[in-house]
Structure formats: C-alpha cells, structure tokens
Design a protein around this motif. Sequence first.
Motif, PDB file in Angstrom:
ATOM      1  N   GLU A 347       5.791  -6.261  23.700  1.00  0.00           N
ATOM      2  CA  GLU A 347       4.867  -7.310  23.269  1.00  0.00           C
ATOM      3  C   GLU A 347       3.943  -6.837  22.149  1.00  0.00           C
ATOM      4  O   GLU A 347       3.536  -7.627  21.286  1.00  0.00           O
ATOM      5  CB  GLU A 347       4.045  -7.806  24.460  1.00  0.00           C
ATOM      6  CG  GLU A 347       4.811  -8.676  25.432  1.00  0.00           C
ATOM      7  CD  GLU A 347       5.717  -7.900  26.377  1.00  0.00           C
ATOM      8  OE1 GLU A 347       6.457  -8.538  27.162  1.00  0.00           O
ATOM      9  OE2 GLU A 347       5.709  -6.644  26.349  1.00  0.00           O
ATOM     10  N   TYR A 348       3.601  -5.541  22.158  1.00  0.00           N
ATOM     11  CA  TYR A 348       2.715  -4.979  21.133  1.00  0.00           C
ATOM     12  C   TYR A 348       3.258  -3.628  20.684  1.00  0.00           C
ATOM     13  O   TYR A 348       3.759  -2.845  21.494  1.00  0.00           O
ATOM     14  CB  TYR A 348       1.297  -4.772  21.682  1.00  0.00           C
ATOM     15  CG  TYR A 348       0.625  -6.021  22.206  1.00  0.00           C
ATOM     16  CD1 TYR A 348      -0.208  -6.787  21.398  1.00  0.00           C
ATOM     17  CD2 TYR A 348       0.804  -6.430  23.530  1.00  0.00           C
ATOM     18  CE1 TYR A 348      -0.832  -7.929  21.884  1.00  0.00           C
ATOM     19  CE2 TYR A 348       0.185  -7.568  24.019  1.00  0.00           C
ATOM     20  CZ  TYR A 348      -0.629  -8.312  23.202  1.00  0.00           C
ATOM     21  OH  TYR A 348      -1.243  -9.436  23.676  1.00  0.00           O
ATOM     22  N   LEU A 349       3.133  -3.342  19.401  1.00  0.00           N
ATOM     23  CA  LEU A 349       3.544  -2.055  18.847  1.00  0.00           C
ATOM     24  C   LEU A 349       2.410  -1.517  17.986  1.00  0.00           C
ATOM     25  O   LEU A 349       1.949  -2.192  17.060  1.00  0.00           O
ATOM     26  CB  LEU A 349       4.815  -2.207  18.005  1.00  0.00           C
ATOM     27  CG  LEU A 349       5.294  -0.946  17.277  1.00  0.00           C
ATOM     28  CD1 LEU A 349       5.651   0.161  18.273  1.00  0.00           C
ATOM     29  CD2 LEU A 349       6.491  -1.265  16.381  1.00  0.00           C
ATOM     30  N   VAL A 350       1.971  -0.293  18.285  1.00  0.00           N
ATOM     31  CA  VAL A 350       0.897   0.349  17.533  1.00  0.00           C
ATOM     32  C   VAL A 350       1.503   1.118  16.369  1.00  0.00           C
ATOM     33  O   VAL A 350       2.409   1.933  16.562  1.00  0.00           O
ATOM     34  CB  VAL A 350       0.090   1.309  18.436  1.00  0.00           C
ATOM     35  CG1 VAL A 350      -1.016   2.003  17.639  1.00  0.00           C
ATOM     36  CG2 VAL A 350      -0.503   0.557  19.622  1.00  0.00           C
ATOM     37  N   VAL A 351       1.008   0.863  15.162  1.00  0.00           N
ATOM     38  CA  VAL A 351       1.462   1.607  13.979  1.00  0.00           C
ATOM     39  C   VAL A 351       0.276   2.319  13.354  1.00  0.00           C
ATOM     40  O   VAL A 351      -0.836   1.775  13.303  1.00  0.00           O
ATOM     41  CB  VAL A 351       2.141   0.682  12.943  1.00  0.00           C
ATOM     42  CG1 VAL A 351       3.326  -0.042  13.565  1.00  0.00           C
ATOM     43  CG2 VAL A 351       1.160  -0.323  12.344  1.00  0.00           C
ATOM     44  N   ASN A 352       0.506   3.533  12.883  1.00  0.00           N
ATOM     45  CA  ASN A 352      -0.556   4.320  12.260  1.00  0.00           C
ATOM     46  C   ASN A 352      -0.726   3.890  10.811  1.00  0.00           C
ATOM     47  O   ASN A 352       0.212   3.954  10.011  1.00  0.00           O
ATOM     48  CB  ASN A 352      -0.218   5.811  12.335  1.00  0.00           C
ATOM     49  CG  ASN A 352      -0.186   6.310  13.771  1.00  0.00           C
ATOM     50  OD1 ASN A 352      -0.881   5.787  14.637  1.00  0.00           O
ATOM     51  ND2 ASN A 352       0.625   7.323  14.025  1.00  0.00           N
ATOM     52  N   LEU A 353      -1.921   3.456  10.462  1.00  0.00           N
ATOM     53  CA  LEU A 353      -2.170   2.924   9.131  1.00  0.00           C
ATOM     54  C   LEU A 353      -2.071   3.991   8.051  1.00  0.00           C
ATOM     55  O   LEU A 353      -1.969   3.664   6.864  1.00  0.00           O
ATOM     56  CB  LEU A 353      -3.553   2.251   9.091  1.00  0.00           C
ATOM     57  CG  LEU A 353      -3.691   1.004   9.978  1.00  0.00           C
ATOM     58  CD1 LEU A 353      -5.133   0.534  10.011  1.00  0.00           C
ATOM     59  CD2 LEU A 353      -2.767  -0.101   9.492  1.00  0.00           C
ATOM     60  N   GLY A 354      -2.083   5.259   8.449  1.00  0.00           N
ATOM     61  CA  GLY A 354      -1.968   6.325   7.472  1.00  0.00           C
ATOM     62  C   GLY A 354      -0.553   6.614   7.030  1.00  0.00           C
ATOM     63  O   GLY A 354      -0.325   7.402   6.102  1.00  0.00           O
ATOM     64  N   GLU A 355       0.447   5.988   7.657  1.00  0.00           N
ATOM     65  CA  GLU A 355       1.842   6.213   7.281  1.00  0.00           C
ATOM     66  C   GLU A 355       2.190   5.442   6.005  1.00  0.00           C
ATOM     67  O   GLU A 355       1.419   4.613   5.524  1.00  0.00           O
ATOM     68  CB  GLU A 355       2.763   5.770   8.427  1.00  0.00           C
ATOM     69  CG  GLU A 355       2.609   6.574   9.702  1.00  0.00           C
ATOM     70  CD  GLU A 355       3.150   7.994   9.584  1.00  0.00           C
ATOM     71  OE1 GLU A 355       3.981   8.227   8.673  1.00  0.00           O
ATOM     72  OE2 GLU A 355       2.740   8.850  10.383  1.00  0.00           O
ATOM     73  N   ASN A 356       3.388   5.702   5.499  1.00  0.00           N
ATOM     74  CA  ASN A 356       3.862   5.079   4.276  1.00  0.00           C
ATOM     75  C   ASN A 356       3.785   3.552   4.380  1.00  0.00           C
ATOM     76  O   ASN A 356       4.384   2.951   5.270  1.00  0.00           O
ATOM     77  CB  ASN A 356       5.305   5.524   4.001  1.00  0.00           C
ATOM     78  CG  ASN A 356       5.867   4.929   2.743  1.00  0.00           C
ATOM     79  OD1 ASN A 356       6.300   3.779   2.726  1.00  0.00           O
ATOM     80  ND2 ASN A 356       5.876   5.719   1.678  1.00  0.00           N
ATOM     81  N   ARG A 357       3.039   2.930   3.459  1.00  0.00           N
ATOM     82  CA  ARG A 357       2.800   1.485   3.552  1.00  0.00           C
ATOM     83  C   ARG A 357       4.073   0.671   3.364  1.00  0.00           C
ATOM     84  O   ARG A 357       4.249  -0.384   3.982  1.00  0.00           O
ATOM     85  CB  ARG A 357       1.740   1.062   2.530  1.00  0.00           C
ATOM     86  CG  ARG A 357       0.338   1.583   2.863  1.00  0.00           C
ATOM     87  CD  ARG A 357      -0.134   1.025   4.214  1.00  0.00           C
ATOM     88  NE  ARG A 357      -1.364   1.629   4.668  1.00  0.00           N
ATOM     89  CZ  ARG A 357      -2.585   1.193   4.363  1.00  0.00           C
ATOM     90  NH1 ARG A 357      -2.721   0.142   3.575  1.00  0.00           N
ATOM     91  NH2 ARG A 357      -3.653   1.797   4.829  1.00  0.00           N
ATOM     92  N   SER A 358       4.957   1.147   2.511  1.00  0.00           N
ATOM     93  CA  SER A 358       6.205   0.416   2.288  1.00  0.00           C
ATOM     94  C   SER A 358       7.045   0.384   3.560  1.00  0.00           C
ATOM     95  O   SER A 358       7.594  -0.672   3.929  1.00  0.00           O
ATOM     96  CB  SER A 358       6.993   1.055   1.152  1.00  0.00           C
ATOM     97  OG  SER A 358       8.243   0.428   1.001  1.00  0.00           O
ATOM     98  N   GLN A 359       7.131   1.514   4.268  1.00  0.00           N
ATOM     99  CA  GLN A 359       7.895   1.553   5.512  1.00  0.00           C
ATOM    100  C   GLN A 359       7.200   0.764   6.616  1.00  0.00           C
ATOM    101  O   GLN A 359       7.859   0.109   7.433  1.00  0.00           O
ATOM    102  CB  GLN A 359       8.092   3.014   5.941  1.00  0.00           C
ATOM    103  CG  GLN A 359       9.051   3.782   5.050  1.00  0.00           C
ATOM    104  CD  GLN A 359       9.201   5.223   5.481  1.00  0.00           C
ATOM    105  OE1 GLN A 359       8.346   6.058   5.216  1.00  0.00           O
ATOM    106  NE2 GLN A 359      10.309   5.506   6.163  1.00  0.00           N
ATOM    107  N   LEU A 360       5.857   0.808   6.624  1.00  0.00           N
ATOM    108  CA  LEU A 360       5.125  -0.006   7.598  1.00  0.00           C
ATOM    109  C   LEU A 360       5.389  -1.489   7.364  1.00  0.00           C
ATOM    110  O   LEU A 360       5.554  -2.262   8.312  1.00  0.00           O
ATOM    111  CB  LEU A 360       3.623   0.276   7.510  1.00  0.00           C
ATOM    112  CG  LEU A 360       3.124   1.608   8.080  1.00  0.00           C
ATOM    113  CD1 LEU A 360       1.622   1.747   7.858  1.00  0.00           C
ATOM    114  CD2 LEU A 360       3.442   1.732   9.573  1.00  0.00           C
ATOM    115  N   ALA A 361       5.431  -1.874   6.108  1.00  0.00           N
ATOM    116  CA  ALA A 361       5.691  -3.278   5.785  1.00  0.00           C
ATOM    117  C   ALA A 361       7.075  -3.702   6.274  1.00  0.00           C
ATOM    118  O   ALA A 361       7.260  -4.826   6.754  1.00  0.00           O
ATOM    119  CB  ALA A 361       5.567  -3.510   4.281  1.00  0.00           C
ATOM    120  N   GLN A 362       8.068  -2.799   6.186  1.00  0.00           N
ATOM    121  CA  GLN A 362       9.411  -3.107   6.688  1.00  0.00           C
ATOM    122  C   GLN A 362       9.381  -3.321   8.203  1.00  0.00           C
ATOM    123  O   GLN A 362      10.017  -4.246   8.725  1.00  0.00           O
ATOM    124  CB  GLN A 362      10.368  -1.979   6.337  1.00  0.00           C
ATOM    125  CG  GLN A 362      10.742  -1.892   4.876  1.00  0.00           C
ATOM    126  CD  GLN A 362      11.738  -0.780   4.601  1.00  0.00           C
ATOM    127  OE1 GLN A 362      12.375  -0.270   5.523  1.00  0.00           O
ATOM    128  NE2 GLN A 362      11.873  -0.407   3.347  1.00  0.00           N
TER     129      GLN A 362
END
Length: 832
Positions: A347-362
């Motif tokens: 239901e929820y996934l935590v992502v680290n904002l310090g990681e690569n923004r392009s990959q986070l966007a994917q």
Amino acid sequence: MLDWKSCVLESVDSSPSPSTTTRTDSAKNTPSPAMHPPETTAPRKFAPDASLVLVGIRGCGKRSLGFVAATALKRRFITEDHYFKEITGVTRQEYLKTHGSQEFQRRDIEVLKLMLDNHRTGCVVECGLGSLTRPVQDHLRRIVKTNPVVHLVRDIDRIQQLLGLDDQSVRLLREGDPLHRTCSNFEFYNVEDRTRIISDDGSPDPRSAAYSFKLQEVKEDLTRFVRFVTGVDVNHSSYDSPFVLLETPPELRSFTHAIFVRSSDLIADNVNLLELESGGDAIELCVDRWGPEMPNVISKQVSVLRRNARTPIILSVDTSSLTAAKGRDLSATYFDILEHALRLAVEYLVVNLGENRSQLAQIIRARGKTKIIGQHIFEASSRVKWEDDGCVSLYNEAEKLGCQLVRLLRVGTSREENASVLEFANKIRSLPGDHPPLIAYNIGRLGRTSQVFNSILTSVTHPAITRETENERDPQITSRDAVQALVQSYVLDPLKFCILGASVAYSLSPAMHNAAIQHCGLGHVYRIPDSPSLAVLDELRRDPNFGGSSVVQPWRVELYHKLAAKSRHAEAIGAINTIMPLRGTADGTMYPLQEQASRRNQAGPVLGWYGENTDWVGIMTCITRHLSPRNAISAKTTGLIIGAGGMARSAIYAMLRLGCRKIFIYNRTQSRAEEVARHFNSWAAGQVDSEEVVRVLRSLQDDWPDDASPPSLIASCVPADPDGDQPPANFEMPMQWLGSPTGGVVLELAYKPLDTPLLKQMRRIRSDNGRPWVLSDGLENVIEQGIAQFELMTGRKAPRRLMTLEVLRNYEGDSGRFDEKTIQARLDGICS
C-alpha cells in the motif's frame, strides 16, 4: 493423466534465451534479483476491465486461486485446459497422446497465446505450463503493458510434497519459475492456511463452531490483493463512512501508528505474528538485507504480515545495512528492491529522496495503486534545522516529484528540537491548497516527545518484537505508550461508553470493550447503566465526556428516528446498533463528519447523535468466513431470514451487500415481515439492479417457491428474549425449505441459549443427509459486530484475539462457562 513431467522438462529446457538465463544460488537455487526487464518499470495503469492474468508453476495454486480471483472481481474465469479443448476439440491429455510431446508443445503455445489475445478484458485468465516457454513469456511481456499479470509463488518444498515430484523435477522448477518475474508485473505469495480444528479421525471437524473451509485465509488474502491491483474498491469501499477504519486511510486519521518490523527480525523468528493484529494502523516492513534468495523471502513476509495484521503494508529499505547484489552496485540493488515492492502491491513504498531523481521518477510512474512516501533523514551532523527554509524546500521537491506523502526525520540531539519539529509541521499545514500529508519527527530517545505528537503514521515498536540487538534509530515507543502519553497530556480525554437496551444485564459488551480500551492505552470506561432506559439519553447528552453507546433491542429502530446524522448503511437498514455524539464549537456550530471522526476520544458538548449499524458487518463477516466455493454468491443464490426486527434488517442488508438478490423473509406476524420487505424493495429500486429483492413467506407449511433455488444463506434473527409479536425462541426450519444440494451457511444470531433448537436440528439434518451445512452460533456475530463497533467508536485498531477471548471467558450458558480447551478451539477458529 497428462505426462506433466516430460512436458515440463522439455518446456524448461527449451525456454530460456541466452539473454534471460539465470544464475542460481547453489544452496537455495533461487534467481539473482538482477533480472528485471525494462517492461516491469512501465506504469501499472490499466483499464478498469483489463483482464487479470495468473502465471506460475504447477502446484502454485493457479486454478483454485483463479476461481477465488474471478469470484472477487465478478469476472469470467478462463482456464487453459478448458480453452484448449474449446479450440482443438480434444483435451490436452488426448492431444499429447495422439500427436506427441513436440507437436503438443507447439499447439499448446499457439492456443495459449490465442487465449491471452482473445480475453484481454473482463476475465481472470489462468496460464498453464506454456508460461515456462520463451514464446509465451515474450507474449506476456507485451501484455504487462496493458494488463495486470500476477506471478503466483508458493513454497517449493510444499509443491514437491503435494505433487510427489522427484528432486530433478524440483530443480528444474526452481530454475524455471523465477523467469515468471521477467514477464509479470505483480507477485502474490500463496501462504498455507493455518491448521483448523481437527477431529478424532484427523480431518477438519465441521461440527465445531471453529470449522472453516480450506483456503479460507488465502481466499481473503487474494481477494484484497486483486481488488487493490485492479482498483476495485480502492477509492470506493463498501462502507463510505469517515468513522470506519477501512474507509479512511491512516494518513487521513489522527494519531495513527505503523509497527516497524525488520525483515531480519522475521527471518530470525523474533516476531510473534499473531500479536501484530493490533497496536498499529499499518505495518512497516524494513528490508535490511538482500541477496539471491530475498525476493521470495520478502514476498512471503509481506503475505504473512498482511494475513496476521490485516492492515496496510509500508515497505522501506535500510540502505545502511545492505550489501550490493553480485554484479550490481548498491544503488542498483536499492532500486531492485523498490521494483520488487511494487510487484507485491504494497500500500505504501518509502523512497529516499537523496537517490537518483530520474530513477525515482520511474518508480513513481510505475507505482500503480501504491502510495509513495518520499523520505529524507537529517543526520545529527546536518546543518539543516527544522526552522530552516531547506526543510520546506525538501518537502516541496518531494511533492513535485509526485510523492503522495512526505516523511522527514531527524536524528534527535536535544529535547528542544521536539518543539521545532512541531512548528515546522504547523508551517506545512498552513500552506494554501492541497498538499501531501507530512510525517515529521525526531528519531532516537530524545525524539520521543515529537513521536507522540506526530499525527500520522508514526513508526512504533510492539511487545511482539524481541530484537537481539537494539538499533538506536528504531522506534522505542509502542502505540499504547503514545496513546497513554496523549491522554496524560490532555490531547485525548477519558470518555464514558455504555450499552442501551431492555435486557442488557448479561451483555458481554463491557468485558469485550473494556479489555480493548485498556489494551490500546485509552482511559475510557464502558458500563451498563444502572437503569437502562431511553431517558438515559438525556443524561448522556448533558455529559461532555460521553463517547458512544451500543444499542440493542427493542430500541434499534426507535433510536434511529432521533438521529441528527446517520451512515448510509443505517439509512438503508432503517435500524442502528451504535450511537455516537456529534460535537461542535462553543457557539453551537456542529463540526462536519470528517472532523467528528478525527475528534473521537476528545470530550466536548454533545449537539446531536450519529447513528451507525455494525450488526450487518458482523453478519457479512460470518457469512464470508463460512461460505464454501460451491456456494459462492451468484444470480441463483437465495437467502432466507427468520424474524422481522432490527437484526433481521441487518441480515438482509448484509446479504444484499454480498450480492444476493433473492431473499425471503418469514415472521410469525406477517405484517411486520411485509413492512421490512417493502422497506428494502423500495431501497433496492434505486440502488441495485432489481425491484423486488425481498419476498414474504406466509406459512411454515408452504412449499418452497418454484421460481427460486432453495436457500443456501439462512439467518435466524429470533431474539434471545422475545419481545412483543416476535417468533418464539424454539424455532426450527421446515424440512421442505432445506433443499439446497450444496448445503450452505446457517447463522443463529441468538446466543442465550447458545445451542438453540435450530442449531440442534441442523446438526441432525447434516448428520442424516451429509449435506455440508456450516453453522455459526450467536457468539461469533456478537464478537464480529463488537470489533467493528469498537473501531467505529474509538478510531483505534481492535485487538481481535483479546476481545474474542474476553467474550469466550465471560460467556456463561446453561452448562456454565467454557473450559480452556473449548475457548482455545473457538478462539483459533474465529481469529485464525
């Protein structure tokens, strides 16, 4: 029988291309996680009627779970065996025998691809052995762009035991099954049902009140999973009430908590899973190790946590404890884990904002229905303080990235920082317009005050978790600690609850509710009034500490007409079993309902009453628990209601909510039955696709109507203490009404006495003709409606096992109290 072994050997041997060949761990024979193809990062957005496709090796449960999924989604179920015969005119076994394995495999692949192409909408489709071949897997990789394709996983040792496979076949399955991850976009781990009550001959005992059907637990698990994946009931539940926990996500409620569990703790067996059912509004599974075997491990852990906690799952990753997978750097390993989490439809996934923004966007584009929590942890050495503009900027960046929630944490270095974080949270809340909910607090011992006052999804620990080594960044307070601190600091108030009705001296509600109240850390008290009468309402209205009341006969209908507001369910039923105070400002302005829900557990002037009904929830839960696959509700399903009071109304509504559209009602006073029938037929005219859903049976001597199937859902709503013209408590079913060849479910809603004449009669009938009637006595419904009622009135997750245990220990029938063996048997049957 199809020569499965020879076919699977040829399929697996011929299927992998050089680009998809996997490396396996010699100890576990499981795949490297470094094999996610680009297709799996495609957006998980599908048309509402996009067919659900199931893939997996034999023995994983595709056939039985496919039927469950089709029933849950109300879709056609297409199986490969049936479709093969439809196309070729012969069975797969006959075709293999006639044409040989090579031609069979070619034709099987051809038919399977045709089946997938011709059933892209409105179906649940089961793929057979062909999914182990490269041509079908290539075809599925195109289908994942438009359809949910679910890889079913099961313990391989269990599959070997069920199918009697030799070690060579198992080895090939171990190597072949992981390829399904490259051609699917979701994954569901089929966890075995827990052991049921066993009779002397070793078989499940259908005479026991704790009896339930095989696959009952996995049926509930998969139903929730496929509804979430497809979007059914995600934005529109069957409750539609801000007071119901299932209706309002935890980020929109006040002071919600997430139990923090590390994957390493589960692996080390440091968690008592049964106790996780309460003490949190969600479970946060923190992945703190990774390796070739971990995809299957995490899949199973998510399924096990869902089953035991029955709450949303938050998945996070502790990168400080990870090591990179072979052939992958740490960042690639991190995104492998995130992708796997999306496959599990957490239901929820935590992502680290310090990681690569392009990959986070994917990842965010591929999230499907999963909500993304953008997280940043400020280290103790960070120069950025809570009062700095940098915190607001980081929040804004997370929102622009597309996160549904933002979690900002700081390693606490002083107690003064706890005031600073509250000021920062107030600053974010004051921003104009709609913005993602904020989770913000200090971590560590010095941050406990800010953890208490953080309003949503604070990470907490739980007494069920015993860690061998403590991590100072892990939560150190429990949900109970936090709630008690809120009460002691006067943010929450101790309230008074009671039960109203004519005969409540023997009510089990006080024992059940008071145990739950104490367990959750609330300071409330639930009691039976000294002189139960409707006059008590005037006294309660003058008491700002009144929190709510259970309502039993004969006032379920009478109090319905005294409400300022009611749920649509209470309105549909025309009766209530719960009232709660509606509060407002000093000038007499009543708060809107959403705010009323967030102000539960807070005192204040009572300006009116809100009415709800949880009887139908309890009845629906009992029916669902005991309904066999053969009696799955369809257009032919018929229900029968005995009685015409408030409980009978709830039973009719429960059956209607489950999809039953032919319901008969019998009551000794026919005019009351006709009144109930008119009420629901009038309601149904504007709500469901039928104008006459309830019909009246006039006499116990009448034959069952020729134009309807015999009932497979029966609810006896004869009260324990008859009132007025209600039927006598010694009701028995006319034999001519019990013609269902597949049996069904009989709910007895009276529990004084527990073993009623109806239940005794049904046991005799079942013994004589062997039809599988499953019986549910009145205590089961008392427990289920009480659990729903506690959550409604307090907004806290109910401790199911504790409330059930209190009812069983305090119930006293004609033969006295239950012994411990009976208590344990009933407890396991109701709460497993």
